[in-house]
Write a protein that holds these residues in place. Structure first.
Motif, short mmCIF file in Angstrom:
data_model
loop_
_atom_site.label_atom_id
_atom_site.label_comp_id
_atom_site.label_asym_id
_atom_site.label_seq_id
_atom_site.Cartn_x
_atom_site.Cartn_y
_atom_site.Cartn_z
N ALA A 80 0.87 -1.19 0.00
CA ALA A 80 0.00 0.00 0.00
C ALA A 80 0.90 1.23 0.00
O ALA A 80 2.02 1.19 0.49
CB ALA A 80 -0.90 0.01 1.23
N TRP A 81 0.39 2.31 -0.58
CA TRP A 81 1.13 3.58 -0.52
C TRP A 81 0.17 4.69 -0.16
O TRP A 81 -1.03 4.61 -0.42
CB TRP A 81 1.90 3.87 -1.80
CG TRP A 81 1.09 4.02 -3.05
CD1 TRP A 81 0.86 3.07 -4.01
CD2 TRP A 81 0.39 5.20 -3.51
NE1 TRP A 81 0.07 3.57 -5.01
CE2 TRP A 81 -0.22 4.87 -4.74
CE3 TRP A 81 0.23 6.48 -3.00
CZ2 TRP A 81 -0.99 5.80 -5.45
CZ3 TRP A 81 -0.53 7.40 -3.71
CH2 TRP A 81 -1.12 7.06 -4.93
N VAL A 82 0.74 5.70 0.47
CA VAL A 82 -0.03 6.89 0.81
C VAL A 82 0.87 8.10 0.58
O VAL A 82 2.05 8.09 0.95
CB VAL A 82 -0.57 6.83 2.26
CG1 VAL A 82 0.51 6.68 3.27
CG2 VAL A 82 -1.45 8.02 2.57
N THR A 83 0.32 9.10 -0.09
CA THR A 83 1.04 10.34 -0.35
C THR A 83 0.25 11.48 0.26
O THR A 83 -0.99 11.47 0.24
CB THR A 83 1.19 10.57 -1.88
OG1 THR A 83 1.98 9.51 -2.42
CG2 THR A 83 1.85 11.89 -2.19
N GLY A 84 0.96 12.44 0.78
CA GLY A 84 0.30 13.60 1.36
C GLY A 84 1.30 14.70 1.67
O GLY A 84 2.46 14.63 1.27
N ARG A 85 0.81 15.68 2.37
CA ARG A 85 1.64 16.81 2.74
C ARG A 85 1.95 16.71 4.22
O ARG A 85 1.07 16.43 5.03
CB ARG A 85 0.88 18.10 2.45
CG ARG A 85 1.67 19.34 2.77
CD ARG A 85 1.70 20.26 1.60
NE ARG A 85 2.35 21.52 1.91
CZ ARG A 85 2.02 22.65 1.34
NH1 ARG A 85 1.04 22.70 0.45
NH2 ARG A 85 2.67 23.76 1.63
N GLY A 86 3.20 16.91 4.55
CA GLY A 86 3.62 16.80 5.94
C GLY A 86 4.46 17.97 6.39
O GLY A 86 5.17 18.58 5.58
N GLN A 87 4.35 18.26 7.65
CA GLN A 87 5.20 19.28 8.27
C GLN A 87 5.80 18.68 9.53
O GLN A 87 5.17 17.85 10.19
CB GLN A 87 4.40 20.54 8.65
CG GLN A 87 3.97 21.39 7.48
CD GLN A 87 2.64 20.99 6.91
OE1 GLN A 87 1.79 20.45 7.59
NE2 GLN A 87 2.44 21.24 5.62
N ASN A 88 7.03 19.11 9.83
CA ASN A 88 7.64 18.67 11.07
C ASN A 88 8.61 19.73 11.57
O ASN A 88 9.07 20.59 10.81
CB ASN A 88 8.31 17.31 10.93
CG ASN A 88 9.52 17.34 10.02
OD1 ASN A 88 10.57 17.83 10.40
ND2 ASN A 88 9.37 16.79 8.82
N THR A 89 8.87 19.66 12.87
CA THR A 89 9.87 20.52 13.51
C THR A 89 10.74 19.66 14.40
O THR A 89 10.36 18.55 14.79
CB THR A 89 9.22 21.63 14.37
OG1 THR A 89 8.47 21.01 15.42
CG2 THR A 89 8.32 22.54 13.54
N GLY A 90 11.90 20.18 14.71
CA GLY A 90 12.80 19.46 15.60
C GLY A 90 14.15 20.13 15.63
O GLY A 90 14.27 21.34 15.41
N THR A 91 15.18 19.31 15.86
CA THR A 91 16.54 19.82 15.85
C THR A 91 17.43 18.84 15.10
O THR A 91 17.20 17.63 15.10
CB THR A 91 17.11 20.00 17.28
OG1 THR A 91 17.14 18.75 17.95
CG2 THR A 91 16.30 21.01 18.07
N PHE A 92 18.45 19.38 14.46
CA PHE A 92 19.50 18.57 13.84
C PHE A 92 20.82 19.21 14.21
O PHE A 92 21.02 20.41 13.97
CB PHE A 92 19.33 18.52 12.31
CG PHE A 92 20.39 17.67 11.66
CD1 PHE A 92 20.37 16.29 11.80
CD2 PHE A 92 21.42 18.25 10.94
CE1 PHE A 92 21.36 15.50 11.22
CE2 PHE A 92 22.41 17.47 10.35
CZ PHE A 92 22.38 16.09 10.49
N ASN A 93 21.67 18.41 14.83
CA ASN A 93 22.98 18.90 15.25
C ASN A 93 22.85 20.15 16.13
O ASN A 93 23.62 21.10 16.00
CB ASN A 93 23.86 19.15 14.03
CG ASN A 93 25.33 19.12 14.36
OD1 ASN A 93 25.74 18.55 15.38
ND2 ASN A 93 26.14 19.72 13.50
N GLY A 94 21.82 20.14 16.98
CA GLY A 94 21.62 21.25 17.91
C GLY A 94 20.94 22.47 17.34
O GLY A 94 20.67 23.43 18.07
N GLN A 95 20.65 22.46 16.05
CA GLN A 95 20.01 23.61 15.40
C GLN A 95 18.54 23.30 15.10
O GLN A 95 18.21 22.18 14.71
CB GLN A 95 20.73 23.95 14.09
CG GLN A 95 22.19 24.33 14.27
CD GLN A 95 22.34 25.57 15.12
OE1 GLN A 95 21.69 26.58 14.90
NE2 GLN A 95 23.20 25.49 16.14
N PRO A 96 17.66 24.29 15.25
CA PRO A 96 16.25 24.07 14.94
C PRO A 96 16.06 23.76 13.45
O PRO A 96 16.75 24.32 12.60
CB PRO A 96 15.56 25.39 15.29
CG PRO A 96 16.59 26.27 15.90
CD PRO A 96 17.93 25.64 15.70
#
Length: 132
Positions: A80-96
């Motif tokens: 099965a596959w599903v496509t859509g729009r996504g948003q995310n936040t977080g940190t990478f290597n200490g940077q937002p």
């Protein structure tokens, strides 16, 4: 089923995957994906399960929020596959970090359970509208 009808079980899988990712717990994430899961990103191309889980497990990458709005889906037997729009936040290597992306997750039924085997990310460009 038409392509735009999203089966409830796929919405539930996507929600569970989102919760696992924001938990930043590699055990929870591992339960959502196959052993051969690949994440395809615009920055790094194909990234193996072990590499992405290692980066999350080390704390180098963490997610604070993650949402997906499915717009297209298809089920064919054990795939099965599903496509859509996504948003995310977080940190990478200490940077937002924050992302606004089109996301396609391909699921495979393994031992009666659906698990993601491939996630493909495509950034949304300013002014771009989702089509079809």
């Amino acid at each position: 089923m038409t392509q735009t009808e999203i089966p409830t079980f796929l919405v539930e899988l996507e929600d569970a995957f989102n919760r696992a990712m924001i938990s930043n717990d590699i055990g929870q994430i591992s339960r959502c994906v196959t052993d051969d899961w690949i994440l395809v990103t615009p920055e790094a191309g194909p990234v193996s399960r072990s590499r992405i889980l290692g980066v999350i497990g080390s704390g180098l990458l963490s997610h604070a929020t993650m949402t997906k709005v499915p717009t297209h889906a298809w089920v064919a037997g054990d795939i099965a596959w599903v496509t859509g729009r996504g948003q995310n936040t977080g940190t990478f290597n200490g940077q937002p970090i924050e992302a606004d992306e089109y996301i396609t997750d391909i699921y495979r039924r393994v031992d009666g359970e659906w698990r993601c085997m491939l996630t493909h990310l495509t950034p949304v460009h300013e002014g771009q509208q989702g089509g079809a």
